[in-house]
Design an enzyme around this catalytic site. Structure first.
Site, PDB file in Angstrom:
ATOM      1  NE  ARG A  33      35.968 -28.054  32.086  1.00  0.00           N
ATOM      2  CZ  ARG A  33      35.202 -27.107  32.582  1.00  0.00           C
ATOM      3  NH1 ARG A  33      34.909 -27.390  33.809  1.00  0.00           N
ATOM      4  NH2 ARG A  33      34.847 -26.085  32.083  1.00  0.00           N
ATOM      5  CD  GLU A 177      28.474 -18.923  37.315  1.00  0.00           C
ATOM      6  OE1 GLU A 177      27.966 -19.865  37.807  1.00  0.00           O
ATOM      7  OE2 GLU A 177      29.477 -19.071  36.680  1.00  0.00           O
ATOM      8  CE  LYS A 219      30.577 -19.514  40.130  1.00  0.00           C
ATOM      9  NZ  LYS A 219      30.680 -20.881  40.311  1.00  0.00           N
ATOM     10  CB  SER A 261      38.070 -19.474  37.720  1.00  0.00           C
ATOM     11  OG  SER A 261      37.787 -20.823  37.504  1.00  0.00           O
ATOM     12  N   GLY A 263      38.312 -19.582  33.066  1.00  0.00           N
ATOM     13  CA  GLY A 263      39.398 -19.910  32.231  1.00  0.00           C
ATOM     14  C   GLY A 263      40.734 -19.424  32.507  1.00  0.00           C
TER      15      GLY A 263
END
Ligand code: 13P
Length: 340
Positions: A33, A177, A219, A261, A263
């Site tokens: 990133r 998750e 999650k 989230s 993406g």
């Protein structure tokens, strides 16, 4: 035996309409990133960025807990104050990502299995001593032709459950998750089917491993059409199908659901969470909250660009996302908030 503190922490993380901020990107993910924005991919740049996040004034008004990674939980502010102390002083509960990442699943091209169970008991004990009170483990499930396989779903569900049981033994709240990925051309209906199958398997395994549902957090992904699917349903349609799938698969004993989230854009993630709470909140057995990484951080990261002079503006952008998502928990998010 599960500790009472564990049950309390699970509840506290959902109290007061707050949610979680995930800042637990592995070093390679964080570097990727940074590289996109020409930010140096160094330990110091990662430290400075995480300092920006944890020192954001007022963050604790919307954020109940943050998820750290092994590098970050050991770091300090430039003046030497440990990040853990800054968080606790701001009323934010520290959590820790403990999986060792998703690796190729043998004999299953295109599918992943999350590793990290070996030595996990000892690592959890160290993190608890350091002050972490919850943990996270992410499994990724790809959708495509002939994928996901039953074996991929079962192997990941089993690992999630073994991790969750170890967390509860150590006094940490497990965030479980299982992420069904958005990548691909699949339809909303296909995502619904896969998500329901994954969640059913996850809860079978959690029960099998004797995980106390009251002391965990789920999650999941939202039920979404693949990002390359030509038909993209409305915010309300996504809200309806996501809640319907969760009602079919998630036991009422679970205190709360904190979405990833995955993406989605920051604004869409807030709008969809808001729509679920507007339409269903009073009728649901669990809280619907957020545990976003990209949908909270991305605007701030783009403003920061690795420059000290941009820290204040980046912190304001981060705070705005935190506030928008807290409002979405109440069903009070509006597009007008984006301009404040
Ligand atoms: P995203 O919100 O960017 O999908 O990240 C979720 C996550 O699991 C990070 O902890």
């Amino acid at each position: 035996m599960i500790k009472k503190d564990n049950l309390d922490a699970a509840k506290v993380l959902f109290a007061d309409d707050k949610g979680l901020l995930a800042m637990d990107e592995s070093n390679p993910t964080c570097n990727k990133r940074f590289a996109k924005l020409n930010i140096p991919q160094t330990v110091e740049a990662r430290r400075a960025y995480r300092e920006l996040i944890v020192t954001t004034p007022g963050l604790g008004e919307s954020i109940s807990g943050v998820i750290l990674c092994d590098e970050t939980i050991r770091q300090q502010k430039k003046d030497g104050t440990p990040f853990l102390k800054i968080l606790v002083d701001a009323g934010i509960i520290p959590g820790i990502k403990v999986d060792a990442g998703a690796k190729d699943l043998a004999a299953h091209p295109g599918e992943k299995i999350t590793e990290g169970l070996d030595g996990l008991r000892e690592r959890l004990s160290e993190y608890f001593q350091m002050g972490a009170r919850f943990a996270k483990w992410r499994a990724v499930i790809a959708v495509g032709e002939g994928v996901p396989s039953r074996s991929c779903i079962e192997a990941n569900a089993h690992a999630l459950a073994r991790y969750a049981a170890l967390c509860q033994e150590a006094g940490l709240v497990p965030i479980v998750e299982p992420e069904v990925l958005m990548d691909g051309q699949h339809t909303l209906e296909r995502c619904r089917k896969v998500t329901e199958e994954v969640l059913r398997n996850v809860f079978i395994q959690l029960n099998c491993q004797r995980v106390l549902l009251e002391g965990m957090i789920l999650k999941p992904n939202l039920v979404l059409p693949g990002s390359a699917c030509p038909i993209q349903e409305s915010v309300d349609e996504v809200a309806d199908i996501t809640v319907k799938s969760l009602l079919r698969t998630v036991p009422a004993a679970v205190p709360g659901i904190a979405f990833l989230s995955g993406g989605q854009s920051a604004e869409l993630a807030s709008a969809r969470l808001n729509a679920m709470n507007v339409r269903f909140k009073s009728r649901l057995p669990w809280a619907l909250a957020f545990s976003f990484a990209r949908a909270i951080q991305q605007p701030a990261l783009e403003i920061w660009q690795g420059k000290e002079a941009n820290v204040k503006a980046a912190q304001q952008a981060l705070l705005l996302r935190a506030k928008c998502n807290r409002a979405a928990r109440r069903g009070e998010y509006t597009v007008a908030m984006e301009k404040t």
